[in-house]
Design a protein around this motif. Sequence first.
Motif, mmCIF file in Angstrom:
data_model
loop_
_atom_site.group_PDB
_atom_site.id
_atom_site.type_symbol
_atom_site.label_atom_id
_atom_site.label_comp_id
_atom_site.label_asym_id
_atom_site.label_seq_id
_atom_site.Cartn_x
_atom_site.Cartn_y
_atom_site.Cartn_z
ATOM 1 N N ASN A 70 0.822 -1.217 0.000
ATOM 2 C CA ASN A 70 0.000 0.000 0.000
ATOM 3 C C ASN A 70 0.852 1.262 0.000
ATOM 4 N N ASP A 71 1.866 1.318 0.894
ATOM 5 C CA ASP A 71 2.705 2.534 0.852
ATOM 6 C C ASP A 71 3.667 2.478 -0.335
ATOM 7 N N GLN A 72 3.973 1.263 -0.777
ATOM 8 C CA GLN A 72 4.860 1.138 -1.936
ATOM 9 C C GLN A 72 4.210 1.721 -3.196
ATOM 10 N N VAL A 73 2.944 1.388 -3.411
ATOM 11 C CA VAL A 73 2.293 1.898 -4.624
ATOM 12 C C VAL A 73 2.095 3.415 -4.508
ATOM 13 N N LEU A 74 1.808 3.882 -3.293
ATOM 14 C CA LEU A 74 1.686 5.338 -3.108
ATOM 15 C C LEU A 74 2.994 6.023 -3.487
ATOM 16 N N LEU A 75 4.082 5.419 -3.017
ATOM 17 C CA LEU A 75 5.401 5.995 -3.300
ATOM 18 C C LEU A 75 5.690 5.990 -4.800
ATOM 19 N N ASP A 76 5.484 4.839 -5.423
ATOM 20 C CA ASP A 76 5.795 4.713 -6.856
ATOM 21 C C ASP A 76 5.021 5.755 -7.664
ATOM 22 N N ILE A 77 3.747 5.882 -7.331
ATOM 23 C CA ILE A 77 2.905 6.815 -8.093
ATOM 24 C C ILE A 77 3.401 8.244 -7.902
ATOM 25 N N ARG A 78 3.822 8.568 -6.697
ATOM 26 C CA ARG A 78 4.309 9.941 -6.460
ATOM 27 C C ARG A 78 5.623 10.212 -7.211
ATOM 28 N N LEU A 79 6.502 9.238 -7.224
ATOM 29 C CA LEU A 79 7.766 9.448 -7.951
ATOM 30 C C LEU A 79 7.509 9.550 -9.454
ATOM 31 N N PHE A 80 6.669 8.654 -9.946
ATOM 32 C CA PHE A 80 6.304 8.681 -11.372
ATOM 33 C C PHE A 80 5.643 10.013 -11.727
ATOM 34 N N THR A 81 4.691 10.424 -10.888
ATOM 35 C CA THR A 81 3.933 11.653 -11.161
ATOM 36 C C THR A 81 4.852 12.863 -11.167
ATOM 37 N N ARG A 82 5.778 12.902 -10.205
ATOM 38 C CA ARG A 82 6.707 14.037 -10.155
ATOM 39 C C ARG A 82 7.487 14.148 -11.453
ATOM 40 N N SER A 83 7.972 12.986 -11.923
ATOM 41 C CA SER A 83 8.780 13.053 -13.138
ATOM 42 C C SER A 83 7.916 13.369 -14.368
ATOM 43 N N GLU A 84 6.694 12.862 -14.406
ATOM 44 C CA GLU A 84 5.804 13.175 -15.533
ATOM 45 C C GLU A 84 5.414 14.651 -15.541
ATOM 46 N N ILE A 85 5.149 15.193 -14.358
ATOM 47 C CA ILE A 85 4.796 16.625 -14.287
ATOM 48 C C ILE A 85 5.964 17.449 -14.827
ATOM 49 N N ASP A 86 7.166 17.087 -14.412
ATOM 50 C CA ASP A 86 8.333 17.859 -14.850
ATOM 51 C C ASP A 86 8.534 17.757 -16.363
ATOM 52 N N ARG A 87 8.250 16.584 -16.894
ATOM 53 C CA ARG A 87 8.382 16.391 -18.341
ATOM 54 C C ARG A 87 7.327 17.201 -19.101
ATOM 55 N N ILE A 88 6.088 17.132 -18.616
ATOM 56 C CA ILE A 88 5.003 17.821 -19.327
ATOM 57 C C ILE A 88 5.176 19.334 -19.206
ATOM 58 N N ALA A 89 5.710 19.787 -18.056
ATOM 59 C CA ALA A 89 5.898 21.235 -17.865
ATOM 60 C C ALA A 89 6.866 21.784 -18.908
ATOM 61 N N VAL A 90 7.899 21.006 -19.230
ATOM 62 C CA VAL A 90 8.863 21.457 -20.246
ATOM 63 C C VAL A 90 8.154 21.611 -21.601
ATOM 64 N N LYS A 91 7.256 20.686 -21.888
ATOM 65 C CA LYS A 91 6.515 20.769 -23.164
ATOM 66 C C LYS A 91 5.541 21.935 -23.163
ATOM 67 N N VAL A 92 4.885 22.142 -22.030
ATOM 68 C CA VAL A 92 3.963 23.282 -21.929
ATOM 69 C C VAL A 92 4.758 24.583 -22.117
ATOM 70 N N PHE A 93 5.940 24.617 -21.541
ATOM 71 C CA PHE A 93 6.767 25.825 -21.638
ATOM 72 C C PHE A 93 7.214 26.071 -23.085
ATOM 73 N N ALA A 94 7.497 25.010 -23.816
ATOM 74 C CA ALA A 94 7.869 25.171 -25.231
ATOM 75 C C ALA A 94 6.698 25.772 -26.013
ATOM 76 N N LEU A 95 5.503 25.285 -25.740
ATOM 77 C CA LEU A 95 4.313 25.828 -26.413
ATOM 78 C C LEU A 95 4.095 27.278 -25.997
ATOM 79 N N PHE A 96 4.281 27.530 -24.706
ATOM 80 C CA PHE A 96 4.178 28.900 -24.194
ATOM 81 C C PHE A 96 5.127 29.822 -24.975
ATOM 82 N N ASN A 97 6.358 29.390 -25.127
ATOM 83 C CA ASN A 97 7.350 30.236 -25.819
ATOM 84 C C ASN A 97 6.982 30.467 -27.279
ATOM 85 N N LYS A 98 6.424 29.441 -27.895
ATOM 86 C CA LYS A 98 6.008 29.577 -29.295
ATOM 87 C C LYS A 98 4.892 30.632 -29.395
ATOM 88 N N LEU A 99 3.937 30.557 -28.483
ATOM 89 C CA LEU A 99 2.828 31.521 -28.504
ATOM 90 C C LEU A 99 3.327 32.933 -28.201
#
Length: 448
Positions: free
Chosen positions: A109-138
Amino acid sequence: MKLWDKGVEPDPAIIEFTVGNDRVMDLSLAEWDIIGSMAHAIMLQNVGLLTPEEKQSLLNGLHLLFQKATKGELIVEKGVEDIHSQVEKDLSVNLGPTGKKIHTGRSRNDQVLLDIRLFTRSEIDRIAVKVFALFNKLQSLSEQHKEVLLPGYTHMQPAMVSSFGLWFGAYSESLADDLHLLASARKLNNRNPLGTAAGYGTTLPLKRKLTADLLEFDDLVFNSAYASLNRGKVEMAVAGALASVARTLGRFSMDICLYMGAEFKFIDFPGEYITGSSIMPQKKNPDVFEIIRARTNHLQAVPAEIAMLTSNLSSGYHRDLQLLKPLVFDAFKELEACIDILNFMLTGIRIRKDITEYPVYNSIFSTEEVNRLVRSGVPFRDAYKEVGARLENGSFSRTSTKDYSHEGSIGNLCNDQIQKMAETHMKSFNSKTSSELESKLVNYKLDK
Ligand code: ARG
């Protein structure tokens, strides 16, 4: 193999139904599960539950599994319930009794919570870079076309003078706010649930702050029962931030569909960017933007799906929670696909420069004329009536639009300030990749 095997095998149909698609979902968590186990092993040695040799053998075993995972060779075998069970199984097969110690003081139970948080953190950081690229284009489209006028609409009626600078810039500022929401969701997410075990802690003397530091969390999810109660809540915040980006993309796409329409023709795209009709030879269709609109509308439903899945659950772990994974994992993938194609489409956008020259748009200059009279001392209401009468009797003719100077108007877009805002938010998205974090942990010496 079931970690909870007590001698009676459950019917395979029970296992297949309860596991469902989870073996595939868990592959996204594999690297993070291994990294979490590395931090856990280091901590177990620190509190005396593992010898230094046992810890090192676990780290080495986990390192091999990590390499397998990065090559896509680590799978959750049929008969194994999830990635957590698979990693423990492999460690036990490869390392013998030491492998069997990895689950000390821990629950899936705490393992899956942990995994999801680590995964989510890295996905958020990845998507933010893409959002920022679109932001810069606009932002750059806004600067490039800031002199080109566009009719601004209210109620679908031509209303006032706008510009391509204002239009593109509106969506870049919207993305800057979306980055703020992503940063806030990231902050909620970036706390360590490891050590809360099944949701009620453990009698073993774990050092939860140590694993938090090792895994580069800001702090702990303190209350063990809250850590499990929180499953779905942090997902909701994250899905909400993704939905907000989606909303920006969706509304922008709707504007584009409208502006590409034959009655508007404000913008168009080269042939390679558009689609046609099988029967009507004249058609130049905005299918890409329609699909973005549909997919981003769907993304905005994800927070509601999360709410439906979790809102009537009592506290404590429930297997229902497993079904949160596809919702959030797919949301990241869907949004990424929409951002990527939009970034591509904007490389081809062509704008028309003479739109407001057309007589149909004469009326959008009427408020400017009212203001001109106001500046010469005529009370606003009288000026409004006078210009209204001229519009009625056909004697109104457009004047100039040079006077826009206040912040956020077509003459003063404040793009530099919007840029600063976005850049400040971007400082939040700074996590290590899974490989960087793994190589830090595999060589970690406690006395360092
Ligand atoms: N696949 C499970 C999930 O996502 C892992 C946790 C299993 N825990 C349990 N008590 N059955 O929730």
